[in-house]
Motif scaffolding. Structure first.
Motif, PDB file in Angstrom:
ATOM      1  N   ILE A   1       0.829  -1.201   0.000  1.00  0.00           N
ATOM      2  CA  ILE A   1       0.000   0.000   0.000  1.00  0.00           C
ATOM      3  C   ILE A   1       0.864   1.251   0.000  1.00  0.00           C
ATOM      4  O   ILE A   1       1.956   1.268   0.581  1.00  0.00           O
ATOM      5  N   SER A   2       0.369   2.291  -0.660  1.00  0.00           N
ATOM      6  CA  SER A   2       1.047   3.578  -0.655  1.00  0.00           C
ATOM      7  C   SER A   2       0.055   4.699  -0.409  1.00  0.00           C
ATOM      8  O   SER A   2      -0.098   5.181   0.705  1.00  0.00           O
ATOM      9  N   SER A   3      -0.691   5.095  -1.443  1.00  0.00           N
ATOM     10  CA  SER A   3      -1.604   6.235  -1.286  1.00  0.00           C
ATOM     11  C   SER A   3      -2.720   5.950  -0.289  1.00  0.00           C
ATOM     12  O   SER A   3      -3.265   6.875   0.316  1.00  0.00           O
ATOM     13  N   GLY A   4      -3.037   4.679  -0.063  1.00  0.00           N
ATOM     14  CA  GLY A   4      -4.109   4.328   0.856  1.00  0.00           C
ATOM     15  C   GLY A   4      -3.816   4.620   2.317  1.00  0.00           C
ATOM     16  O   GLY A   4      -4.713   4.528   3.158  1.00  0.00           O
ATOM     17  N   VAL A   5      -2.570   4.958   2.637  1.00  0.00           N
ATOM     18  CA  VAL A   5      -2.240   5.327   4.015  1.00  0.00           C
ATOM     19  C   VAL A   5      -1.661   6.746   4.051  1.00  0.00           C
ATOM     20  O   VAL A   5      -0.783   7.062   4.855  1.00  0.00           O
ATOM     21  N   GLU A   6      -2.195   7.605   3.173  1.00  0.00           N
ATOM     22  CA  GLU A   6      -1.739   8.985   3.115  1.00  0.00           C
ATOM     23  C   GLU A   6      -2.849   9.964   3.471  1.00  0.00           C
ATOM     24  O   GLU A   6      -4.026   9.710   3.209  1.00  0.00           O
ATOM     25  N   SER A   7      -2.443  11.103   4.023  1.00  0.00           N
ATOM     26  CA  SER A   7      -3.381  12.183   4.289  1.00  0.00           C
ATOM     27  C   SER A   7      -3.413  13.169   3.124  1.00  0.00           C
ATOM     28  O   SER A   7      -4.362  13.951   2.989  1.00  0.00           O
ATOM     29  N   ALA A   8      -2.381  13.127   2.283  1.00  0.00           N
ATOM     30  CA  ALA A   8      -2.273  13.928   1.064  1.00  0.00           C
ATOM     31  C   ALA A   8      -1.209  13.237   0.216  1.00  0.00           C
ATOM     32  O   ALA A   8      -0.431  12.430   0.743  1.00  0.00           O
ATOM     33  N   PRO A   9      -1.163  13.493  -1.099  1.00  0.00           N
ATOM     34  CA  PRO A   9      -0.174  12.813  -1.938  1.00  0.00           C
ATOM     35  C   PRO A   9       1.253  12.951  -1.408  1.00  0.00           C
ATOM     36  O   PRO A   9       1.762  14.058  -1.228  1.00  0.00           O
ATOM     37  N   GLY A  10       1.856  11.824  -1.103  1.00  0.00           N
ATOM     38  CA  GLY A  10       3.219  11.813  -0.602  1.00  0.00           C
ATOM     39  C   GLY A  10       3.350  12.002   0.891  1.00  0.00           C
ATOM     40  O   GLY A  10       4.464  11.899   1.434  1.00  0.00           O
ATOM     41  N   ILE A  11       2.247  12.280   1.595  1.00  0.00           N
ATOM     42  CA  ILE A  11       2.285  12.516   3.044  1.00  0.00           C
ATOM     43  C   ILE A  11       1.651  11.326   3.756  1.00  0.00           C
ATOM     44  O   ILE A  11       0.431  11.181   3.806  1.00  0.00           O
ATOM     45  N   LYS A  12       2.478  10.471   4.327  1.00  0.00           N
ATOM     46  CA  LYS A  12       1.977   9.296   5.014  1.00  0.00           C
ATOM     47  C   LYS A  12       1.389   9.676   6.378  1.00  0.00           C
ATOM     48  O   LYS A  12       1.867  10.594   7.048  1.00  0.00           O
ATOM     49  N   SER A  13       0.370   8.923   6.776  1.00  0.00           N
ATOM     50  CA  SER A  13      -0.284   9.110   8.060  1.00  0.00           C
ATOM     51  C   SER A  13       0.097   7.974   9.001  1.00  0.00           C
ATOM     52  O   SER A  13      -0.117   6.795   8.670  1.00  0.00           O
ATOM     53  N   VAL A  14       0.664   8.315  10.132  1.00  0.00           N
ATOM     54  CA  VAL A  14       1.020   7.302  11.120  1.00  0.00           C
ATOM     55  C   VAL A  14      -0.208   6.499  11.534  1.00  0.00           C
ATOM     56  O   VAL A  14      -0.169   5.255  11.619  1.00  0.00           O
ATOM     57  N   ASP A  15      -1.314   7.166  11.778  1.00  0.00           N
ATOM     58  CA  ASP A  15      -2.531   6.474  12.210  1.00  0.00           C
ATOM     59  C   ASP A  15      -3.037   5.512  11.141  1.00  0.00           C
ATOM     60  O   ASP A  15      -3.472   4.390  11.450  1.00  0.00           O
ATOM     61  N   LYS A  16      -2.991   5.937   9.881  1.00  0.00           N
ATOM     62  CA  LYS A  16      -3.469   5.068   8.803  1.00  0.00           C
ATOM     63  C   LYS A  16      -2.543   3.876   8.589  1.00  0.00           C
ATOM     64  O   LYS A  16      -3.011   2.766   8.289  1.00  0.00           O
ATOM     65  N   ILE A  17      -1.255   4.096   8.732  1.00  0.00           N
ATOM     66  CA  ILE A  17      -0.306   2.979   8.622  1.00  0.00           C
ATOM     67  C   ILE A  17      -0.619   1.934   9.689  1.00  0.00           C
ATOM     68  O   ILE A  17      -0.684   0.724   9.418  1.00  0.00           O
ATOM     69  N   MET A  18      -0.797   2.379  10.918  1.00  0.00           N
ATOM     70  CA  MET A  18      -1.097   1.466  12.012  1.00  0.00           C
ATOM     71  C   MET A  18      -2.405   0.717  11.763  1.00  0.00           C
ATOM     72  O   MET A  18      -2.495  -0.502  11.946  1.00  0.00           O
ATOM     73  N   ALA A  19      -3.434   1.444  11.304  1.00  0.00           N
ATOM     74  CA  ALA A  19      -4.735   0.836  11.081  1.00  0.00           C
ATOM     75  C   ALA A  19      -4.681  -0.174   9.946  1.00  0.00           C
ATOM     76  O   ALA A  19      -5.300  -1.249  10.034  1.00  0.00           O
ATOM     77  N   PHE A  20      -3.967   0.139   8.885  1.00  0.00           N
ATOM     78  CA  PHE A  20      -3.867  -0.801   7.761  1.00  0.00           C
ATOM     79  C   PHE A  20      -3.150  -2.079   8.180  1.00  0.00           C
ATOM     80  O   PHE A  20      -3.607  -3.193   7.885  1.00  0.00           O
ATOM     81  N   CYS A  21      -2.022  -1.933   8.850  1.00  0.00           N
ATOM     82  CA  CYS A  21      -1.287  -3.121   9.277  1.00  0.00           C
ATOM     83  C   CYS A  21      -2.116  -3.979  10.223  1.00  0.00           C
ATOM     84  O   CYS A  21      -2.105  -5.209  10.128  1.00  0.00           O
ATOM     85  N   ASN A  22      -2.859  -3.345  11.110  1.00  0.00           N
ATOM     86  CA  ASN A  22      -3.719  -4.092  12.018  1.00  0.00           C
ATOM     87  C   ASN A  22      -4.803  -4.839  11.259  1.00  0.00           C
ATOM     88  O   ASN A  22      -5.119  -6.007  11.559  1.00  0.00           O
TER      89      ASN A  22
END
Length: 214
Positions: free
Chosen positions: A188-209
């Motif tokens: 995953i890339s854009s699916g855990v971003e808050s804006a193009p190229g800006i990753k979200s810590v919360d979304k990364i954690m939620a996706f991995c979980n």
């Protein structure tokens, strides 16, 4: 891969790399392609990858790279694989693997079942296949656009190499994607971003979980 593998791609900051590792990501992806909002230079890649333990894969994502580019990245000593996301032929991919002695992944753009079947031409040239959605003609980027393909095309497929699924994955659909395809790796890339190229810590954690719960 004995368990589901998770690759968080397009990482560019220490905090999001740390989040990915804490959440259980098995692979980290670093984009080296100037047209991408996720682009990192070789020196930056070296610095970002320095604290990553050896059991976590560190993959450089490249688009039709030159030997000079590959040499610069290889010299960082930070990588465990090159991921080719352009129009690289099997011959080019095999030459890269032979010259640099590093595993090579090939992204396969998928729109129809024929695209999946055609990936067999890379069987002796690369180490891993990543099935991704085909981007529209003329698109500025070959991936990382949040597009997905018909996952049922992979149902019952028997790729000739270890493989993974990319394109359009998100927190809310990764379980469905794994159920339909049986993918041993999700990327995953854009699916855990808050804006193009800006990753979200919360979304990364939620996706991995969400992926790990499958």
């Amino acid at each position: 891969m004995s368990r589901l593998a998770i690759k968080i791609c397009g990482l560019s900051t220490p905090d999001t790399i740390g989040a990915a590792m804490r959440a259980g990501a098995t692979h980290l992806g670093f984009v080296h392609f100037p047209k991408s909002p996720r682009h990192v230079e070789a020196d930056q890649l070296r610095s970002l990858a320095a604290p990553v333990p050896s059991h976590i894969g560190r993959v450089a994502v490249l688009v039709d790279p030159t030997d000079e580019t590959l040499s610069d990245l290889s010299a960082t000593g930070a990588l465990t694989a090159f991921q080719l996301h352009g129009k690289e032929t099997p011959e080019r991919a095999a030459a890269i693997r032979a010259r640099f002695g590093i595993p090579v992944w090939k992204a396969i753009s998928v729109k129809t079942g024929a695209d999946i079947a055609a990936a067999g031409i890379y069987a002796d040239a690369v180490d891993f296949l990543l099935f991704d959605a085909k981007t529209p003609d003329g698109a500025a980027l070959p991936g990382g656009m949040g597009l997905r393909f018909d996952w049922t095309l992979l149902r019952g497929a028997s790729p000739s190499l270890p493989w993974g699924l990319s394109g359009g994955l998100g927190i809310d659909n990764v379980a469905e994607a794994i159920r339909i395809t049986g993918a041993p790796l999700v990327d995953i890339s854009s699916g855990v971003e808050s804006a193009p190229g800006i990753k979200s810590v919360d979304k990364i954690m939620a996706f991995c979980n969400a992926a790990s719960a499958c």
